[in-house]
Design an enzyme around this catalytic site. Sequence first.
Site, mmCIF file in Angstrom:
data_model
loop_
_atom_site.group_PDB
_atom_site.id
_atom_site.type_symbol
_atom_site.label_atom_id
_atom_site.label_comp_id
_atom_site.label_asym_id
_atom_site.label_seq_id
_atom_site.Cartn_x
_atom_site.Cartn_y
_atom_site.Cartn_z
ATOM 1 N N GLU A 11 5.008 -4.959 8.472
ATOM 2 C CA GLU A 11 3.607 -4.878 8.014
ATOM 3 C C GLU A 11 3.094 -6.210 7.475
ATOM 4 O OE1 GLU A 11 3.532 -0.172 6.625
ATOM 5 O OE2 GLU A 11 3.618 -1.710 5.097
ATOM 6 N N HIS A 49 10.696 -3.481 3.138
ATOM 7 C CA HIS A 49 11.080 -2.069 3.017
ATOM 8 C C HIS A 49 11.475 -1.509 4.371
ATOM 9 C CE1 HIS A 49 6.822 -1.597 4.138
ATOM 10 N NE2 HIS A 49 6.875 -0.289 4.126
ATOM 11 N N HIS A 87 0.808 -1.235 0.000
ATOM 12 C CA HIS A 87 0.000 0.000 0.000
ATOM 13 C C HIS A 87 0.842 1.287 0.000
ATOM 14 C CE1 HIS A 87 -0.327 -0.702 4.646
ATOM 15 N NE2 HIS A 87 0.702 0.066 4.407
ATOM 16 N N HIS A 94 -1.303 5.086 9.432
ATOM 17 C CA HIS A 94 0.045 5.654 9.542
ATOM 18 C C HIS A 94 -0.024 6.989 10.258
ATOM 19 C CE1 HIS A 94 -0.065 2.935 6.088
ATOM 20 N NE2 HIS A 94 1.213 2.721 6.278
#
Lengths: 133, 280
Positions: free
Chosen positions: B240, B193, B12, B59
Site C-alpha cells: 500500500e 503489515h 488507514h 478493500h
Amino acid sequence: MTDYSEAFKDIPGTVIFDATQSRLGYHLNMFCMALMKEENRLAFKADERAFLKKFPMSAEQCQAVLDRDYNRMISLGGNIYFLAKLGATDGCSFQNLASKMTGSTEDEYREMMIAGGRPAEGNRSKSEWKNHG
Amino acid sequence: MARIVAGVGCSHVPAIGAAIDLGKTGDPYWQPLFKGFEFSRQWIAAERPDVVILVYNDHASAFSLELIPTFAIGCAAQFQPADEGWGPRPVPVVEGHPGLAWHIAQSTILDEFDMTIVNKMDVDHGLTVPLSLMFGQPAAWPCKVIPLAVNVVQYPPPTGNRCYQLGHAIRKAVASFDRDLKVMIFGTGGMSHQLQGPRAGLINSEFDRRFLDQLSADPDGLARIQHIEYVREAGSEGIELVMWLIMRGALEEQVRELYRFYHVPASNTAVGHIILENPR
C-alpha cells in the site's frame, strides 16, 4: 510477467493475489462479496451449505469455507480482503483471522504484535523457513 | 489559482476506525496512537484546507473482482460510507469537489494517465479512517474530499514510479485550476503489515523509518522500490505504501517535514504518519 509472479514464490507464508489466484478464486471471492449485504449474511448463517450452492465454487472451496480454514481458502484463490467479509459475518476481526492463519491463539498473536510484530529477519525467504513445520 | 500546500501520509487501519466509533480512543492500547495525531488535528484545523485529494485503496467494498480500476478518481458530489460487513461507519457523508475532480481527470488523462472516472462509489475505511484521524468526529467533514482509489489488491498494482509520476501530473493539474483553492493531498495505507497466511503480523520498523526519511530527502530513490521488495521487506499489505508516492509526487521537489509519528501496533499494522509542507 511470469518472472514477475515467480519471484514472489520465494517469500514464505505468503500467497500473492496474481492473475492465477484471481482466476482460481473468482467465485469464492464473489461469495464473500455477497456477504456485504445483511440479507445475505442472514441467509448464509441460516443454512451455510444451501447458500454456498448459489455460487459455482469447487467442492474444496466450499469445504474450506465451512471449515473456516483461511489458509486453505487463500491457497484456493481467496483474497484476504474478500475473506475478511466472511470473518465479519462470524464477528471476527482481522486480528482474530490473522491469529487463526498463523496457528496461534488470539492472545498470543496480540502479544506478538504488541512486542513489535513478526520481524523481517528470518522471514524474507523460504530458505530461512526450512525448519518450520 | 488552486495550490497544494501540504501532503499528509497516514495509515488507514480499520481497527482505528472501530476504536474511534466505539469510544475506545482513551484505552491504554489506543491512547498512544491517538496522542500521536493530536498535533496534526490542531495543525489541520488551523490550516483549513478547502479540498483534500485523498489517495487510498478500496478493500473490496466499491470494487469487487468484477471491475478493477488501477487509478479511479471520484468526480461525484457525494460519497456514502460503505458497509464493509459490520454496517457503515457512523461518519459524515463525504462531500466531493466535482469541479476540481473533473479538471484533474481531464488534465491527467491528457497527460497520458488513463484514469477511471467514477460518479458513484461508496468509500470504505481506507478513506474514512484518515479523515477521522485528522478531523476527529465532526457532524460534517470540514472540507471537500476528492477520493482517488488505487488498486493494490489485485496484482499487479501500479509501480511506485508510476504512482510518483501520477503525483507530478496531479500537481500540474491542480496548479492549472482556475479557482482560488487551498488543497492538500493525503497518501494513505501502510506501513509494514501482512494480514494473510502464516507470515501474518510481519512488521519492519527499519524499512518504515527509512521510507519516512526518504520521503522528503530522496523520493526519486523511493520510487525505484520494486513490488517484490515491498512484499519481502514490508509484508504483503505493505505494498500500500506505493500510494504515499502519489502524495509525494504532487508536492514540490523540496519540502519541509513538519511532523512525524510512528507507532507499532494498531491491530496488525505499523502506523506511520507524516506531514510535508510545500514552500510558502
